[in-house]
Scaffold this motif. Structure first.
Motif, PDB file in Angstrom:
ATOM      1  N   SER A  96       0.859  -1.185   0.000  1.00  0.00           N
ATOM      2  CA  SER A  96       0.000   0.000   0.000  1.00  0.00           C
ATOM      3  C   SER A  96       0.891   1.229   0.000  1.00  0.00           C
ATOM      4  CB  SER A  96      -0.907   0.004   1.230  1.00  0.00           C
ATOM      5  OG  SER A  96      -1.646   1.215   1.301  1.00  0.00           O
ATOM      6  N   ILE A  97       0.655   2.148  -0.930  1.00  0.00           N
ATOM      7  CA  ILE A  97       1.504   3.330  -1.040  1.00  0.00           C
ATOM      8  C   ILE A  97       0.658   4.597  -1.127  1.00  0.00           C
ATOM      9  CG2 ILE A  97       3.352   2.020  -2.139  1.00  0.00           C
ATOM     10  CD1 ILE A  97       2.572   3.331  -4.819  1.00  0.00           C
ATOM     11  N   PHE A  98       1.277   5.738  -0.744  1.00  0.00           N
ATOM     12  CA  PHE A  98       0.601   7.023  -0.863  1.00  0.00           C
ATOM     13  C   PHE A  98       1.610   8.094  -1.255  1.00  0.00           C
ATOM     14  CE2 PHE A  98       2.148   7.264   3.503  1.00  0.00           C
ATOM     15  CZ  PHE A  98       2.496   8.596   3.658  1.00  0.00           C
ATOM     16  N   GLY A  99       1.088   9.206  -1.699  1.00  0.00           N
ATOM     17  CA  GLY A  99       1.914  10.351  -2.050  1.00  0.00           C
ATOM     18  C   GLY A  99       1.027  11.562  -2.222  1.00  0.00           C
ATOM     19  N   GLY A 100       1.654  12.714  -2.450  1.00  0.00           N
ATOM     20  CA  GLY A 100       0.893  13.942  -2.610  1.00  0.00           C
ATOM     21  C   GLY A 100       0.717  14.359  -4.055  1.00  0.00           C
ATOM     22  N   SER A 101       1.276  13.564  -4.983  1.00  0.00           N
ATOM     23  CA  SER A 101       1.205  13.878  -6.402  1.00  0.00           C
ATOM     24  C   SER A 101       1.490  12.612  -7.197  1.00  0.00           C
ATOM     25  CB  SER A 101       2.247  14.940  -6.765  1.00  0.00           C
ATOM     26  OG  SER A 101       3.558  14.396  -6.627  1.00  0.00           O
ATOM     27  N   GLU A 130      -3.734  15.474   5.720  1.00  0.00           N
ATOM     28  CA  GLU A 130      -3.841  16.657   4.856  1.00  0.00           C
ATOM     29  C   GLU A 130      -2.866  16.576   3.682  1.00  0.00           C
ATOM     30  OE1 GLU A 130      -3.652  21.550   5.195  1.00  0.00           O
ATOM     31  OE2 GLU A 130      -3.484  20.303   7.005  1.00  0.00           O
ATOM     32  N   GLY A 131      -3.398  16.768   2.496  1.00  0.00           N
ATOM     33  CA  GLY A 131      -2.570  16.743   1.295  1.00  0.00           C
ATOM     34  C   GLY A 131      -2.393  15.371   0.695  1.00  0.00           C
ATOM     35  N   TYR A 132      -2.877  14.352   1.404  1.00  0.00           N
ATOM     36  CA  TYR A 132      -2.739  12.978   0.917  1.00  0.00           C
ATOM     37  C   TYR A 132      -4.114  12.301   0.912  1.00  0.00           C
ATOM     38  CZ  TYR A 132       2.213  13.737   2.023  1.00  0.00           C
ATOM     39  OH  TYR A 132       3.486  14.237   2.079  1.00  0.00           O
ATOM     40  N   GLY A 133      -4.136  11.023   0.555  1.00  0.00           N
ATOM     41  CA  GLY A 133      -5.344  10.229   0.677  1.00  0.00           C
ATOM     42  C   GLY A 133      -6.525  10.821  -0.063  1.00  0.00           C
ATOM     43  N   PRO A 140     -11.244  13.156  -9.639  1.00  0.00           N
ATOM     44  CA  PRO A 140     -11.116  12.119 -10.667  1.00  0.00           C
ATOM     45  C   PRO A 140      -9.885  12.276 -11.554  1.00  0.00           C
ATOM     46  CG  PRO A 140     -13.368  12.947 -10.582  1.00  0.00           C
ATOM     47  CD  PRO A 140     -12.549  13.846  -9.713  1.00  0.00           C
ATOM     48  N   CYS A 141      -9.546  13.498 -11.909  1.00  0.00           N
ATOM     49  CA  CYS A 141      -8.384  13.728 -12.774  1.00  0.00           C
ATOM     50  C   CYS A 141      -7.089  13.298 -12.089  1.00  0.00           C
ATOM     51  CB  CYS A 141      -8.297  15.201 -13.173  1.00  0.00           C
ATOM     52  SG  CYS A 141      -9.648  15.752 -14.240  1.00  0.00           S
ATOM     53  N   LEU A 142      -6.978  13.614 -10.794  1.00  0.00           N
ATOM     54  CA  LEU A 142      -5.787  13.213 -10.045  1.00  0.00           C
ATOM     55  C   LEU A 142      -5.725  11.699  -9.870  1.00  0.00           C
ATOM     56  CD1 LEU A 142      -5.268  15.873  -7.210  1.00  0.00           C
ATOM     57  CD2 LEU A 142      -3.689  15.270  -9.055  1.00  0.00           C
ATOM     58  N   VAL A 143      -6.870  11.067  -9.609  1.00  0.00           N
ATOM     59  CA  VAL A 143      -6.906   9.611  -9.452  1.00  0.00           C
ATOM     60  C   VAL A 143      -6.433   8.933 -10.734  1.00  0.00           C
ATOM     61  CG1 VAL A 143      -8.424   7.609  -9.164  1.00  0.00           C
ATOM     62  CG2 VAL A 143      -8.661   9.594  -7.658  1.00  0.00           C
ATOM     63  N   GLU A 144      -6.918   9.401 -11.849  1.00  0.00           N
ATOM     64  CA  GLU A 144      -6.489   8.826 -13.131  1.00  0.00           C
ATOM     65  C   GLU A 144      -4.995   9.038 -13.357  1.00  0.00           C
ATOM     66  OE1 GLU A 144      -7.495   9.050 -17.939  1.00  0.00           O
ATOM     67  OE2 GLU A 144      -8.818  10.050 -16.489  1.00  0.00           O
ATOM     68  N   ALA A 145      -4.508  10.244 -13.058  1.00  0.00           N
ATOM     69  CA  ALA A 145      -3.094  10.557 -13.265  1.00  0.00           C
ATOM     70  C   ALA A 145      -2.191   9.738 -12.349  1.00  0.00           C
ATOM     71  CB  ALA A 145      -2.856  12.051 -13.049  1.00  0.00           C
ATOM     72  N   VAL A 146      -2.583   9.600 -11.083  1.00  0.00           N
ATOM     73  CA  VAL A 146      -1.800   8.812 -10.126  1.00  0.00           C
ATOM     74  C   VAL A 146      -1.740   7.344 -10.562  1.00  0.00           C
ATOM     75  CG1 VAL A 146      -1.920   7.815  -7.803  1.00  0.00           C
ATOM     76  CG2 VAL A 146      -2.085  10.288  -8.102  1.00  0.00           C
TER      77      VAL A 146
END
Length: 301
Positions: A96-101, A130-133, A140-146
């Motif tokens: 499981s991974i996360f990031g801000g961009s 804040e800034g994550y998750g 939607p645009c960010l989800v697709e890009a990530v």
């Protein structure tokens, strides 16, 4: 043996992210002693993160409130734990991974590749960092890009864990699918809060957090049901599963497998208990495997 996004699982139960997934040893224990078909690590990010101040978890009569704040040692600090989990476990290990961009997600995924995770789960749904998750996962645009960014650098399945804290979860699911996701995971915790009436102070150090456990199961079932209709890729159900009956309900709504989190606090062997219950139910109903149950409720309309 059960196949999910190309991974071989001995049963359709999976340890959810953030629960006993902090060390390689604990992940191995869940696989060996708990009987999980696969395990998901704690969410790992690009840099060490301390998380929110205590109290960070609070038990309610209907589940748990938590505001951990994604504490983690960074992908560099977690790599050895991932390697330990892979060496000591005979089930798929999902990072499981996360990031801000998108670039940070890509960096973390590439950084963990030497540990040879069997798949990645993208946390775009934590409601209290804040800034994550969910800050990413509600766009939607960010989800697709990530999703696309991670798919570009890995050759293993990519799952996207969705937040229920949006007006239309199918819109976010479609974005993940457009980005190349192999599956979506529904759902993460629901925004919640508790207050100490004697002092008037919020109980959690972060004031608000995410609600998990039995209380959110009906929300999860509805999200799974809607996503199953909207998407071509598998939906992995999570949220309030504490019995085989809960798991079967999610599968009938459209889940191809179920993750278990809060219920692990009561008993480690919950995975074996649920998988045995599912098998008995299938036998009683005359099904050879769970494929006959997946999305069954949609045929009853």
């Amino acid at each position: 043996m059960y196949t999910l996004t190309g991974l071989k699982l001995k049963n359709p139960t999976i340890l959810a992210a953030g629960v006993l997934g902090t060390t390689g040893a604990s992940l191995c224990r869940v696989a060996r002693e708990g009987g999980a078909g696969a395990v998901v690590t704690k969410s790992i990010g690009p840099a060490p993160k301390a998380g929110h101040p205590n109290p960070s978890m609070f038990e309610l009569e209907c589940g748990f409130l938590n505001a951990m704040g994604l504490p983690n040692p960074s992908y560099l600090g977690f790599l050895q734990e991932l390697e330990t989990a892979k060496k000591g476990s005979d089930v798929p290990v999902i990072a499981s991974i996360f990031g801000g961009s998108p670039d940070e997600f890509k960096e973390v995924a590439e950084g963990l590749l030497p540990g040879k995770p069997d798949a990645f789960e993208l946390n775009v749904s934590c409601p209290h960092a804040e800034g994550y998750g969910a800050a990413i996962g509600s766009n939607p645009c960010l989800v697709e890009a990530v999703t696309a960014a991670v798919k570009d650098v890995v050759n293993v399945p990519v799952w996207v864990k969705l937040t229920p804290n949006v007006s239309d979860i199918t819109c976010i699911g479609n974005a993940a699918e457009s980005g190349g996701a192999d599956a979506v995971v529904a759902i993460n915790t629901v925004k919640g809060m508790a207050i100490d009436i004697e002092s008037g102070y919020p109980i959690l150090g972060n004031r608000s957090g995410g609600l998990s456990g039995k209380a959110i199961k009906p929300i999860a079932v509805k999200c799974i049901y809607d996503l199953y209709t909207a998407l071509e890729i598998p939906v992995i159900g999570v949220g309030g599963v504490s019995s085989w009956q809960d798991a079967v309900e999610m599968i009938m709504a459209g889940a191809a497998a179920v993750q278990i989190g809060s219920a692990v606090y009561d008993r480690l062997d919950i995975f074996s208990e649920i998988s045995i219950g599912i098998e008995a139910f299938l036998k009683r109903k005359g099904y050879s495997d769970i494929k006959g149950l997946i999305g069954l409720s949609h045929e009853m309309v």
